[in-house]
Write a protein that holds these residues in place. Structure first.
Motif, PDB file in Angstrom:
ATOM      1  N   ILE A  29       0.834  -1.188   0.000  1.00 25.83           N
ATOM      2  CA  ILE A  29       0.000   0.000   0.000  1.00 25.83           C
ATOM      3  C   ILE A  29       0.880   1.253   0.000  1.00 25.83           C
ATOM      4  N   ALA A  30       0.419   2.287  -0.686  1.00 20.37           N
ATOM      5  CA  ALA A  30       1.167   3.543  -0.764  1.00 20.37           C
ATOM      6  C   ALA A  30       1.529   4.051   0.620  1.00 20.37           C
ATOM      7  N   GLY A  31       2.798   4.410   0.798  1.00 18.38           N
ATOM      8  CA  GLY A  31       3.274   4.985   2.049  1.00 18.38           C
ATOM      9  C   GLY A  31       3.758   3.989   3.071  1.00 18.38           C
ATOM     10  N   GLU A  32       3.610   2.701   2.799  1.00 13.56           N
ATOM     11  CA  GLU A  32       4.068   1.699   3.758  1.00 13.56           C
ATOM     12  C   GLU A  32       5.593   1.605   3.788  1.00 13.56           C
ATOM     13  N   ILE A  33       6.121   1.315   4.956  1.00  8.90           N
ATOM     14  CA  ILE A  33       7.523   0.964   5.130  1.00  8.90           C
ATOM     15  C   ILE A  33       7.523  -0.497   5.574  1.00  8.90           C
ATOM     16  N   ILE A  34       7.835  -1.395   4.649  1.00 13.18           N
ATOM     17  CA  ILE A  34       7.784  -2.821   4.931  1.00 13.18           C
ATOM     18  C   ILE A  34       9.199  -3.349   5.100  1.00 13.18           C
ATOM     19  N   ASN A 181      20.469   5.974   9.203  1.00 13.02           N
ATOM     20  CA  ASN A 181      19.934   7.311   9.496  1.00 13.02           C
ATOM     21  C   ASN A 181      19.343   7.958   8.255  1.00 13.02           C
ATOM     22  N   VAL A 182      20.015   7.792   7.107  1.00 12.96           N
ATOM     23  CA  VAL A 182      19.474   8.311   5.842  1.00 12.96           C
ATOM     24  C   VAL A 182      18.135   7.649   5.540  1.00 12.96           C
ATOM     25  N   MET A 183      18.056   6.340   5.752  1.00 14.78           N
ATOM     26  CA  MET A 183      16.816   5.613   5.469  1.00 14.78           C
ATOM     27  C   MET A 183      15.698   6.015   6.434  1.00 14.78           C
ATOM     28  N   LYS A 184      16.049   6.292   7.680  1.00 12.13           N
ATOM     29  CA  LYS A 184      15.044   6.756   8.641  1.00 12.13           C
ATOM     30  C   LYS A 184      14.453   8.097   8.205  1.00 12.13           C
ATOM     31  N   GLU A 185      15.307   8.988   7.736  1.00 10.62           N
ATOM     32  CA  GLU A 185      14.817  10.282   7.248  1.00 10.62           C
ATOM     33  C   GLU A 185      13.967  10.100   5.998  1.00 10.62           C
ATOM     34  N   LEU A 186      14.368   9.195   5.139  1.00 11.61           N
ATOM     35  CA  LEU A 186      13.627   8.923   3.914  1.00 11.61           C
ATOM     36  C   LEU A 186      12.246   8.371   4.237  1.00 11.61           C
ATOM     37  N   ALA A 187      12.163   7.554   5.283  1.00 16.67           N
ATOM     38  CA  ALA A 187      10.884   6.964   5.681  1.00 16.67           C
ATOM     39  C   ALA A 187       9.868   8.029   6.088  1.00 16.67           C
ATOM     40  N   LYS A 188      10.349   9.182   6.526  1.00 16.52           N
ATOM     41  CA  LYS A 188       9.453  10.255   6.963  1.00 16.52           C
ATOM     42  C   LYS A 188       8.834  11.016   5.801  1.00 16.52           C
ATOM     43  N   THR A 189       9.339  10.794   4.586  1.00 16.42           N
ATOM     44  CA  THR A 189       8.874  11.569   3.423  1.00 16.42           C
ATOM     45  C   THR A 189       7.604  11.017   2.808  1.00 16.42           C
ATOM     46  N   GLY A 190       7.197   9.799   3.203  1.00 15.94           N
ATOM     47  CA  GLY A 190       6.008   9.200   2.611  1.00 15.94           C
ATOM     48  C   GLY A 190       6.307   8.260   1.459  1.00 15.94           C
ATOM     49  N   LEU A 191       7.576   8.121   1.087  1.00 14.99           N
ATOM     50  CA  LEU A 191       7.954   7.191   0.027  1.00 14.99           C
ATOM     51  C   LEU A 191       7.672   5.759   0.478  1.00 14.99           C
ATOM     52  N   THR A 192       7.098   4.968  -0.406  1.00 17.16           N
ATOM     53  CA  THR A 192       6.853   3.556  -0.111  1.00 17.16           C
ATOM     54  C   THR A 192       8.177   2.805  -0.199  1.00 17.16           C
ATOM     55  N   MET A 193       8.516   2.049   0.846  1.00 13.91           N
ATOM     56  CA  MET A 193       9.808   1.381   0.918  1.00 13.91           C
ATOM     57  C   MET A 193       9.625  -0.075   1.323  1.00 13.91           C
ATOM     58  N   ILE A 194      10.353  -0.968   0.652  1.00 15.73           N
ATOM     59  CA  ILE A 194      10.391  -2.385   1.018  1.00 15.73           C
ATOM     60  C   ILE A 194      11.851  -2.732   1.275  1.00 15.73           C
ATOM     61  N   ILE A 195      12.148  -3.168   2.490  1.00 12.88           N
ATOM     62  CA  ILE A 195      13.531  -3.279   2.934  1.00 12.88           C
ATOM     63  C   ILE A 195      13.807  -4.689   3.448  1.00 12.88           C
ATOM     64  N   VAL A 196      14.707  -5.384   2.796  1.00 15.92           N
ATOM     65  CA  VAL A 196      15.221  -6.649   3.332  1.00 15.92           C
ATOM     66  C   VAL A 196      16.377  -6.292   4.254  1.00 15.92           C
ATOM     67  N   THR A 197      16.286  -6.695   5.522  1.00 11.08           N
ATOM     68  CA  THR A 197      17.301  -6.258   6.473  1.00 11.08           C
ATOM     69  C   THR A 197      17.504  -7.282   7.581  1.00 11.08           C
ATOM     70  N   HIS A 198      18.723  -7.272   8.133  1.00  9.37           N
ATOM     71  CA  HIS A 198      19.035  -8.032   9.343  1.00  9.37           C
ATOM     72  C   HIS A 198      19.082  -7.107  10.564  1.00  9.37           C
ATOM     73  N   ALA A 203      14.101  -2.398  11.896  1.00 12.04           N
ATOM     74  CA  ALA A 203      12.802  -2.920  11.461  1.00 12.04           C
ATOM     75  C   ALA A 203      11.720  -2.631  12.491  1.00 12.04           C
ATOM     76  N   ARG A 204      12.049  -2.806  13.761  1.00  8.77           N
ATOM     77  CA  ARG A 204      11.079  -2.567  14.832  1.00  8.77           C
ATOM     78  C   ARG A 204      10.665  -1.108  14.910  1.00  8.77           C
ATOM     79  N   ASP A 205      11.649  -0.209  14.746  1.00 10.27           N
ATOM     80  CA  ASP A 205      11.401   1.209  14.990  1.00 10.27           C
ATOM     81  C   ASP A 205      10.879   1.960  13.767  1.00 10.27           C
ATOM     82  N   VAL A 206      11.211   1.499  12.576  1.00 14.78           N
ATOM     83  CA  VAL A 206      10.923   2.282  11.370  1.00 14.78           C
ATOM     84  C   VAL A 206       9.784   1.704  10.535  1.00 14.78           C
ATOM     85  N   SER A 207       9.655   0.380  10.495  1.00 18.20           N
ATOM     86  CA  SER A 207       8.659  -0.212   9.602  1.00 18.20           C
ATOM     87  C   SER A 207       7.236   0.056  10.097  1.00 18.20           C
TER      88      SER A 207
END
Length: 246
Positions: A29-34, A181-198, A203-207
């Motif tokens: 969905i638009a705006g999700e951080i997955i 930190n760059v990705m955290k700031e990017l998450a605030k812009t409303g861009l839809t993001m899908i992130i594979v991460t360890h 993941a807990r704080d940003v998704s």
């Protein structure tokens, strides 16, 4: 109801006899951080590569705004201009400067003017803190700096969705924070993001949604507040046990 951008339907992927993805169904969905988490070999990166059409799925469909993305190169190129990807190995052109790396795709794919390509590149390089390095080449940069340039390059395409394939896994530990930190700031812009991460804390704080994959399946798909504090699937609990104990 928010707009459904991508719909993954009954998606499977095999390499020979090895089934890597098994009947994946995900709506984005638009705006999700997955954030997609799971053990190595669970199919996370293969799923991302299928979404970006870098791998051809064995069966199932990928829908973009309700239309199937077919295996036609012209359609794939158009789709990728809207669904960008940041790779763990940066994929910068070593013979080009930071500025040239960021201008190339917008000039070649979007056919915008040199002036507009320059403006976009400077805007996004400033946003990731890399504007002072526009004349540097990749071999003059640290891993964290390369990844920030790679993010800026993807943003220059004005993507609707941005995919990140373990963007910090190739970095030394002290460089991980600057990219997150760059990705955290990017998450605030409303861009839809899908992130594979360890990076479990990220993941807990940003998704807005966390997906746990296990042996090619989506084992659990829930808000991070639920998945990290009260996982329903036994495999999720097992995977998170060390993190939760900490």
């Amino acid at each position: 109801m928010s707009e459904k951008i991508i719909s993954i339907q009954d998606l499977s992927k095999s390499f020979g006899d090895h089934e890597v993805l098994r009947k994946i169904d995900i709506d984005i969905i638009a705006g999700e951080i997955i954030c997609i988490v799971g053990s190595s070999g669970s199919g996370k990166s293969t799923l991302l590569r299928c979404i970006n059409k870098l791998e051809r799925q064995t069966s199932g469909k990928i829908m973009y705004h309700g239309k199937e993305v077919r295996d036609v190169q012209r359609e794939i190129n158009e789709y990728r201009s809207k669904v960008g990807m940041v790779f763990q190995s940066f994929n910068l052109f070593s013979n080009m400067t930071v500025l040239q790396n960021c201008m190339l795709c917008t000039r070649k794919v979007l056919h915008i003017s040199k002036e507009e390509a320059f403006d976009r590149a400077i805007t996004h390089l400033k946003a990731v803190g890399m504007a002072p390095y526009i004349n540097a080449r990749p071999d003059q940069l640290s891993g964290g700096q390369k990844q920030r340039v790679a993010i800026a390059r993807s943003l220059c395409m004005n993507p609707e969705v941005l995919l990140f394939d373990e963007p910090t896994s190739a970095l030394d530990p002290e460089m991980v924070g600057e990219v997150l930190n760059v990705m955290k700031e990017l998450a605030k812009t409303g861009l839809t993001m899908i992130i594979v991460t360890h990076e479990m804390a990220f993941a807990r704080d940003v998704s807005t949604r966390t997906i746990f994959m296990d042996r090619g399946y989506v084992a659990e798909d829930a808000p991070p507040s639920e998945l990290f504090s009260n996982p329903k699937n036994p495999r999720t609990r097992e995977f998170l046990s060390r993190y939760l104990a900490g």
